[in-house]
Design a protein around this motif. Structure first.
Motif, PDB file in Angstrom:
ATOM      1  N   TYR A   3     -33.869 -20.920 -21.675  1.00 47.13           N
ATOM      2  CA  TYR A   3     -34.141 -22.260 -22.221  1.00 47.13           C
ATOM      3  C   TYR A   3     -35.624 -22.528 -22.216  1.00 47.13           C
ATOM      4  CZ  TYR A   3     -33.322 -23.044 -17.236  1.00 47.13           C
ATOM      5  OH  TYR A   3     -33.307 -22.933 -15.877  1.00 47.13           O
ATOM      6  N   GLY A   9     -38.528  -9.986 -15.883  1.00 48.11           N
ATOM      7  CA  GLY A   9     -37.762 -10.387 -17.075  1.00 48.11           C
ATOM      8  C   GLY A   9     -38.510 -11.492 -17.804  1.00 48.11           C
ATOM      9  N   GLN A  10     -37.751 -12.448 -18.352  1.00 47.87           N
ATOM     10  CA  GLN A  10     -38.381 -13.493 -19.174  1.00 47.87           C
ATOM     11  C   GLN A  10     -39.377 -14.335 -18.388  1.00 47.87           C
ATOM     12  OE1 GLN A  10     -35.575 -15.310 -22.144  1.00 47.87           O
ATOM     13  NE2 GLN A  10     -34.151 -14.653 -20.570  1.00 47.87           N
ATOM     14  N   ILE A  11     -38.972 -14.814 -17.201  1.00 47.77           N
ATOM     15  CA  ILE A  11     -39.858 -15.681 -16.414  1.00 47.77           C
ATOM     16  C   ILE A  11     -41.009 -14.863 -15.827  1.00 47.77           C
ATOM     17  CG2 ILE A  11     -40.003 -17.180 -14.379  1.00 47.77           C
ATOM     18  CD1 ILE A  11     -37.010 -17.948 -14.991  1.00 47.77           C
ATOM     19  N   ASP A  66     -39.220  -3.750 -10.672  1.00 44.42           N
ATOM     20  CA  ASP A  66     -38.009  -4.127 -11.397  1.00 44.42           C
ATOM     21  C   ASP A  66     -37.151  -2.881 -11.537  1.00 44.42           C
ATOM     22  OD1 ASP A  66     -36.118  -5.049 -13.458  1.00 44.42           O
ATOM     23  OD2 ASP A  66     -37.537  -6.667 -13.832  1.00 44.42           O
ATOM     24  N   PRO A  88     -32.769 -11.989 -10.293  1.00 42.42           N
ATOM     25  CA  PRO A  88     -31.565 -12.785 -10.025  1.00 42.42           C
ATOM     26  C   PRO A  88     -31.060 -12.525  -8.611  1.00 42.42           C
ATOM     27  CG  PRO A  88     -31.022 -10.889 -11.390  1.00 42.42           C
ATOM     28  CD  PRO A  88     -32.500 -10.837 -11.170  1.00 42.42           C
ATOM     29  N   THR A 123     -30.146  -7.890  -4.307  1.00 42.59           N
ATOM     30  CA  THR A 123     -31.367  -8.657  -4.027  1.00 42.59           C
ATOM     31  C   THR A 123     -31.171  -9.681  -2.902  1.00 42.59           C
ATOM     32  OG1 THR A 123     -30.869 -10.348  -5.699  1.00 42.59           O
ATOM     33  CG2 THR A 123     -32.182  -8.457  -6.424  1.00 42.59           C
ATOM     34  N   THR A 163     -39.192 -18.859  -6.730  1.00 47.78           N
ATOM     35  CA  THR A 163     -38.579 -19.846  -7.635  1.00 47.78           C
ATOM     36  C   THR A 163     -37.324 -19.234  -8.269  1.00 47.78           C
ATOM     37  OG1 THR A 163     -39.908 -19.148  -9.545  1.00 47.78           O
ATOM     38  CG2 THR A 163     -40.813 -20.935  -8.213  1.00 47.78           C
ATOM     39  N   ARG A 196     -33.814 -17.541  -6.600  1.00 49.78           N
ATOM     40  CA  ARG A 196     -32.662 -18.113  -5.904  1.00 49.78           C
ATOM     41  C   ARG A 196     -32.926 -17.981  -4.412  1.00 49.78           C
ATOM     42  NH1 ARG A 196     -31.643 -20.426  -9.854  1.00 49.78           N
ATOM     43  NH2 ARG A 196     -29.769 -20.383 -11.136  1.00 49.78           N
ATOM     44  N   ASP A 213     -39.140 -23.120  -4.347  1.00 49.55           N
ATOM     45  CA  ASP A 213     -38.446 -24.117  -5.165  1.00 49.55           C
ATOM     46  C   ASP A 213     -36.938 -24.013  -4.944  1.00 49.55           C
ATOM     47  OD1 ASP A 213     -38.432 -26.176  -7.252  1.00 49.55           O
ATOM     48  OD2 ASP A 213     -37.420 -24.653  -8.478  1.00 49.55           O
ATOM     49  N   HIS A 229     -35.786 -27.428  -6.219  1.00 47.08           N
ATOM     50  CA  HIS A 229     -35.198 -26.781  -7.404  1.00 47.08           C
ATOM     51  C   HIS A 229     -35.537 -27.561  -8.682  1.00 47.08           C
ATOM     52  CE1 HIS A 229     -31.882 -23.696  -8.436  1.00 47.08           C
ATOM     53  NE2 HIS A 229     -32.634 -23.903  -9.511  1.00 47.08           N
ATOM     54  N   PHE A 284     -37.153 -25.761 -13.352  1.00 47.43           N
ATOM     55  CA  PHE A 284     -36.615 -25.804 -14.728  1.00 47.43           C
ATOM     56  C   PHE A 284     -36.851 -27.158 -15.398  1.00 47.43           C
ATOM     57  CE2 PHE A 284     -33.053 -28.780 -14.524  1.00 47.43           C
ATOM     58  CZ  PHE A 284     -32.979 -28.991 -13.155  1.00 47.43           C
TER      59      PHE A 284
HETATM   60  P1  NAI Z   1     -34.133 -12.237 -16.617  1.00 42.80           P
HETATM   61  O1  NAI Z   1     -32.742 -11.674 -16.620  1.00 42.80           O
HETATM   62  O2  NAI Z   1     -34.872 -12.321 -17.908  1.00 42.80           O
HETATM   63  O3  NAI Z   1     -35.050 -11.380 -15.602  1.00 42.80           O
HETATM   64  C1  NAI Z   1     -34.607 -10.962 -14.353  1.00 42.80           C
HETATM   65  C2  NAI Z   1     -35.270  -9.622 -14.062  1.00 42.80           C
HETATM   66  O4  NAI Z   1     -34.879  -9.210 -12.751  1.00 42.80           O
HETATM   67  C3  NAI Z   1     -34.826  -8.504 -15.036  1.00 42.80           C
HETATM   68  O5  NAI Z   1     -35.945  -7.845 -15.571  1.00 42.80           O
HETATM   69  C4  NAI Z   1     -33.993  -7.591 -14.162  1.00 42.80           C
HETATM   70  O6  NAI Z   1     -34.056  -6.223 -14.549  1.00 42.80           O
HETATM   71  C5  NAI Z   1     -34.622  -7.828 -12.798  1.00 42.80           C
HETATM   72  N1  NAI Z   1     -33.787  -7.380 -11.700  1.00 42.80           N
HETATM   73  C6  NAI Z   1     -32.416  -7.378 -11.628  1.00 42.80           C
HETATM   74  N2  NAI Z   1     -32.027  -6.819 -10.465  1.00 42.80           N
HETATM   75  C7  NAI Z   1     -33.151  -6.455  -9.805  1.00 42.80           C
HETATM   76  C8  NAI Z   1     -33.387  -5.832  -8.542  1.00 42.80           C
HETATM   77  N3  NAI Z   1     -32.379  -5.438  -7.771  1.00 42.80           N
HETATM   78  N4  NAI Z   1     -34.669  -5.641  -8.186  1.00 42.80           N
HETATM   79  C9  NAI Z   1     -35.711  -5.995  -8.999  1.00 42.80           C
HETATM   80  N5  NAI Z   1     -35.529  -6.577 -10.191  1.00 42.80           N
HETATM   81  C10 NAI Z   1     -34.277  -6.819 -10.583  1.00 42.80           C
HETATM   82  O7  NAI Z   1     -34.023 -13.651 -15.903  1.00 42.80           O
HETATM   83  P2  NAI Z   1     -35.073 -14.851 -15.960  1.00 42.80           P
HETATM   84  O8  NAI Z   1     -34.705 -15.774 -17.063  1.00 42.80           O
HETATM   85  O9  NAI Z   1     -36.443 -14.311 -15.896  1.00 42.80           O
HETATM   86  O10 NAI Z   1     -34.712 -15.603 -14.603  1.00 42.80           O
HETATM   87  C11 NAI Z   1     -34.898 -14.990 -13.341  1.00 42.80           C
HETATM   88  C12 NAI Z   1     -34.202 -15.804 -12.268  1.00 42.80           C
HETATM   89  O11 NAI Z   1     -34.878 -17.051 -12.119  1.00 42.80           O
HETATM   90  C13 NAI Z   1     -32.751 -16.222 -12.616  1.00 42.80           C
HETATM   91  O12 NAI Z   1     -31.828 -15.208 -12.286  1.00 42.80           O
HETATM   92  C14 NAI Z   1     -32.556 -17.452 -11.791  1.00 42.80           C
HETATM   93  O13 NAI Z   1     -31.998 -17.084 -10.552  1.00 42.80           O
HETATM   94  C15 NAI Z   1     -33.976 -17.984 -11.576  1.00 42.80           C
HETATM   95  N6  NAI Z   1     -34.175 -19.283 -12.215  1.00 42.80           N
HETATM   96  C16 NAI Z   1     -34.641 -20.324 -11.446  1.00 42.80           C
HETATM   97  C17 NAI Z   1     -34.848 -21.570 -12.004  1.00 42.80           C
HETATM   98  C18 NAI Z   1     -35.394 -22.724 -11.216  1.00 42.80           C
HETATM   99  O14 NAI Z   1     -35.328 -23.872 -11.691  1.00 42.80           O
HETATM  100  N7  NAI Z   1     -35.950 -22.493 -10.033  1.00 42.80           N
HETATM  101  C19 NAI Z   1     -34.523 -21.815 -13.421  1.00 42.80           C
HETATM  102  C20 NAI Z   1     -34.117 -20.642 -14.157  1.00 42.80           C
HETATM  103  C21 NAI Z   1     -33.924 -19.422 -13.553  1.00 42.80           C
END
Ligand code: NAI
Length: 332
Positions: free
Chosen positions: A100, A153-155, A174, A206, A211, A232, A234, A258, A295, A298
């Motif tokens: 988002y 990843g994205q963030i 990663d 994630p 993790t 930021t 989980r 966060d 938290h 976002f």
């Molecule tokens: P994403 O899926 O684009 O990126 C996550 C990255 O972590 C991927 O590149 C993946 O390969 C990597 N990954 C997976 N398992 C792994 C491991 N064992 N060791 C190392 N890297 C590993 O997800 P995005 O959008 O970047 O979000 C990341 C996390 O941020 C979400 O899963 C969520 O928990 C958290 N989040 C927190 C928010 C907040 O308000 N604080 C809001 C949105 C997301």
């Protein structure tokens, strides 16, 4: 579709109702979290809309399925709170909002880095008391410091782009390399290497069994003395008690959170008139070199608009086709 929306705050209502002018679902808002006690409220609703701290374990999913729910529409990206195997067995489809605004979370991450480094939280309080002394407020230049990004990843990629702008050296860890990060000059290394070399470690992976407590006593010992840790992603990616030990010994220089392992009991609520019952959180709040936000990474206007729109569009797509492009796949 008839949708029971759980963990509703006024801002959720505002954004969902506005977006729903385009989708015309029948939304019913409930304030409580979804759990075994409140699942009865979803009785007869074909869809449930849930957030990060709603409990979607086997007993809740079983009850939802028995009551006629076929869809769980998460209005968040993470899905660590859902038992996906149970959902598949109960024929409950789970959809989410995969992207988002990575910018919202990445920019909040950088806000924590800057505030902790330059001690803005302490300076703010000091100046309001008429104390303009600088003792204890010294920071460091971000320029040429090493930032370790766990989860690119994205963030993580947006964090890399911003920190690249500060002139930082970037390390990544990663399970797969992101071409955008490679293009920015991120150097992929093992986790111990990243921890040993980084002045700032920031977590963007994630929460999975792999993790869970990735940052524990051992990982903290591997970090540079005086380094900064930011989470930021989980809460349970970090072993909070281990972090408290590292802060008390002085090995961990500063901490920005966060998210928190036990946040479901307190985050998103106004507890300012109550005594905090969580002693671990209460201890964390006493450190001068810790900043905790509840938290909110976002929580930008743009992110809220996209969350509401994608959530309702996911529900429409499921209603029309029985599936959805944003379905969360079950683990094999
Ligand atoms: P994403 O899926 O684009 O990126 C996550 C990255 O972590 C991927 O590149 C993946 O390969 C990597 N990954 C997976 N398992 C792994 C491991 N064992 N060791 C190392 N890297 C590993 O997800 P995005 O959008 O970047 O979000 C990341 C996390 O941020 C979400 O899963 C969520 O928990 C958290 N989040 C927190 C928010 C907040 O308000 N604080 C809001 C949105 C997301």
């Amino acid at each position: 579709m008839d949708v029971a929306v759980f963990s509703t705050k006024e801002y959720d209502k505002t954004f969902l109702n506005e977006a729903n002018k385009r989708y015309e679902h029948d939304l019913t808002f409930f304030k409580p979290h979804l759990d075994t006690e409140t699942v009865i409220l979803a009785s007869g609703f074909s869809a449930v809309c849930a957030f990060v701290n709603d409990q979607l374990d086997r007993p809740v999913l079983q009850r939802l399925a028995e009551q006629g729910t076929r869809l769980v529409a998460l209005r968040c990206a993470g899905f660590n709170n859902v038992d996906l195997i149970a959902a598949r067995e109960m024929s409950v489809t789970v959809v989410r909002v995969p992207a988002y605004s990575p910018h919202a979370v990445a920019e909040h991450t950088v806000a924590l880095i800057l505030a902790l480094n330059r001690k803005i939280h302490r300076a703010f309080a000091r100046v309001r008391e008429g104390n303009f002394a600088l003792d204890g407020l010294m920071g460091f230049d971000l320029f040429e410091k090493t930032v370790g990004i766990v989860g690119t990843g994205q963030i993580g990629a947006v964090v890399a782009r911003i920190m690249n702008g500060f002139g930082c050296r970037l390390l990544g860890y990663d399970v797969r390399e992101n071409p955008e990060c490679l293009h920015l000059g991120v150097q992929y290394v093992s986790l111990p290497e990243l921890l040993a070399e980084s002045d700032i470690v920031t977590l963007h992976c994630p929460l999975t069994p792999q993790t869970h407590h990735l940052i524990n006593d051992k990982a903290l010992r591997q970090m540079k003395a005086g380094a900064m840790l930011i989470n930021t992603s989980r809460g349970a990616v970090v072993d909070t008690k281990a972090v408290i030990r590292a802060l008390k010994s002085g090995h961990l220089g500063s901490l920005g959170l966060d998210v928190y392992e036990e946040e479901a009991d307190c985050f998103f609520e106004d507890l300012s008139n109550k005594v905090i019952q969580d002693d671990v959180l209460a201890r964390l709040l006493t450190f001068p070199n810790v900043i905790i936000t509840g938290h909110q990474a976002f929580f930008t206007k743009e992110a809220m608009e996209r969350i509401a729109d994608t959530t309702l569009s996911n529900i429409s797509e499921f209603e029309a086709t029985g599936t959805c492009r944003n379905v969360v796949p079950s683990p094999s």
